[in-house]
Design a protein around this motif. Sequence first.
Motif, PDB file in Angstrom:
ATOM      1  N   UNK A   4       0.833  -1.194   0.000  1.00 34.35           N
ATOM      2  CA  UNK A   4       0.000   0.000   0.000  1.00 34.35           C
ATOM      3  C   UNK A   4       0.873   1.251   0.000  1.00 34.35           C
ATOM      4  N   UNK A   5       2.014   1.181   0.689  1.00 33.09           N
ATOM      5  CA  UNK A   5       2.896   2.353   0.799  1.00 33.09           C
ATOM      6  C   UNK A   5       3.343   2.876  -0.566  1.00 33.09           C
ATOM      7  N   UNK A   6       3.395   1.997  -1.556  1.00 35.17           N
ATOM      8  CA  UNK A   6       3.790   2.432  -2.896  1.00 35.17           C
ATOM      9  C   UNK A   6       2.853   3.506  -3.435  1.00 35.17           C
ATOM     10  N   UNK A   7       1.615   3.490  -2.995  1.00 43.07           N
ATOM     11  CA  UNK A   7       0.603   4.402  -3.513  1.00 43.07           C
ATOM     12  C   UNK A   7       0.287   5.536  -2.542  1.00 43.07           C
ATOM     13  N   UNK A   8       1.159   5.671  -1.515  1.00 36.67           N
ATOM     14  CA  UNK A   8       1.004   6.773  -0.551  1.00 36.67           C
ATOM     15  C   UNK A   8       2.355   7.446  -0.293  1.00 36.67           C
ATOM     16  N   UNK A   9       3.240   7.361  -1.263  1.00 37.68           N
ATOM     17  CA  UNK A   9       4.590   7.896  -1.138  1.00 37.68           C
ATOM     18  C   UNK A   9       4.556   9.429  -1.222  1.00 37.68           C
ATOM     19  N   UNK A  10       4.962  10.148  -0.141  1.00 37.52           N
ATOM     20  CA  UNK A  10       4.907  11.618  -0.142  1.00 37.52           C
ATOM     21  C   UNK A  10       5.766  12.253  -1.245  1.00 37.52           C
ATOM     22  N   UNK A  11       6.918  11.679  -1.544  1.00 36.49           N
ATOM     23  CA  UNK A  11       7.798  12.262  -2.559  1.00 36.49           C
ATOM     24  C   UNK A  11       7.147  12.194  -3.945  1.00 36.49           C
TER      25      UNK A  11
END
Length: 385
Positions: A4-11
């Motif tokens: 999921x983190x792949x689609x919530x990456x701030x950068x």
Amino acid sequence: MKYVDEFRDPKKAQFLLKEIRRLVPEIRKGRKRPISIMEVCGGHTHAIFRYGVETMLPDGIELVHGPGCPVCVLPMGRVDDCVALANMPGMIFTTFGDAMRVPGSKGSLLQAKANGADVRMVYSPLDALKIARENPNRQVVFFALGFETTMPSTALTVLRAERENVKNFSLFCNHITIIPTIKAILDSPDLQLDGFLGPGHVSMVIGNRSYQFIADYYKRPLVVAGFEPLDILHALWMVLKQLAEGRSEIENQYNRVVPDGGNSVALDAIGRVFELREFFEWRGLGSIDHSGVRIREQYASFDAERRFSVPALKIADPKSCQCGEVLKGVIKPWDCKVFGRDCTPETPLGALMVSSEGACAAYYQYGDIEKIHDTRSERQLEEIV
């Protein structure tokens, strides 16, 4: 999708926002009104507010919340029909949970349950079929509603009921279709849209080709989008890029899930069990031609409208409720006079406040209610002056 983190990456989000900020002034040269992009799906509306996407966007771009919440567009008369069915002697009425609290003119299904009707929440039509098998001496009706996303499971359940010769199971069919709805919105004279975020879940079933008329005839871009924050920002950038380049095409940001041709097995099941109605009534949008489906004659024994007597009355929404204008994107939820005061998730007047996918519920849950009230008071004062 691995993480999921792949689609919530701030950068990555910052990079997309930088590109969006670059494109907006370029597109707006020589025009006064903002760039209006409608997210058709209620799931997108919920995600936009949950992750604060709208607050990240630059001035000059406006997100318009569309009618892609099937619970929200259900007319009060159809809810009254559900309550009438649930109150029939010996009836077990089954429904998805988000439809339990939708208000009709004579109360909701939840109120009917409190008054003694046997209303049961289920997670799928197969659960309802199981209840029918376990209660052969009682009639079991499943409240079938939703866009093409939920149609396949309902159709496959009917086919299974036929194979198993289950005689006491039927549907109260309220399934609706997305394409005529988008067309009705595009034909609306009081709404100016520059592009669309296409619904991800519906497109998983029908594919992308069904939207081609939007680009060919109406000259508007549509990008099918996923539901994570980076999905939405990426899809917005894709729409803006088309506008900046003078293109109108159908593109697929959600290609990890959505195939161009749709799901052939699901479409086959839908085609076998359902056929288009001549018209269907929508809450706030009125009657839209060929926007709903009914059960084919071959499976009439599974059609609750044929098997039981239902009132089938048209009931107008409360005058104080402006769900229709919100559904069409003409006003924002905070422009409704009862929003957040008389109409809350605890005491909903309109369907948009009931469903978790409703625009009003999203605004209420994730918005700044006090700020909304202050803004509305300022507008009312300006109107008086």
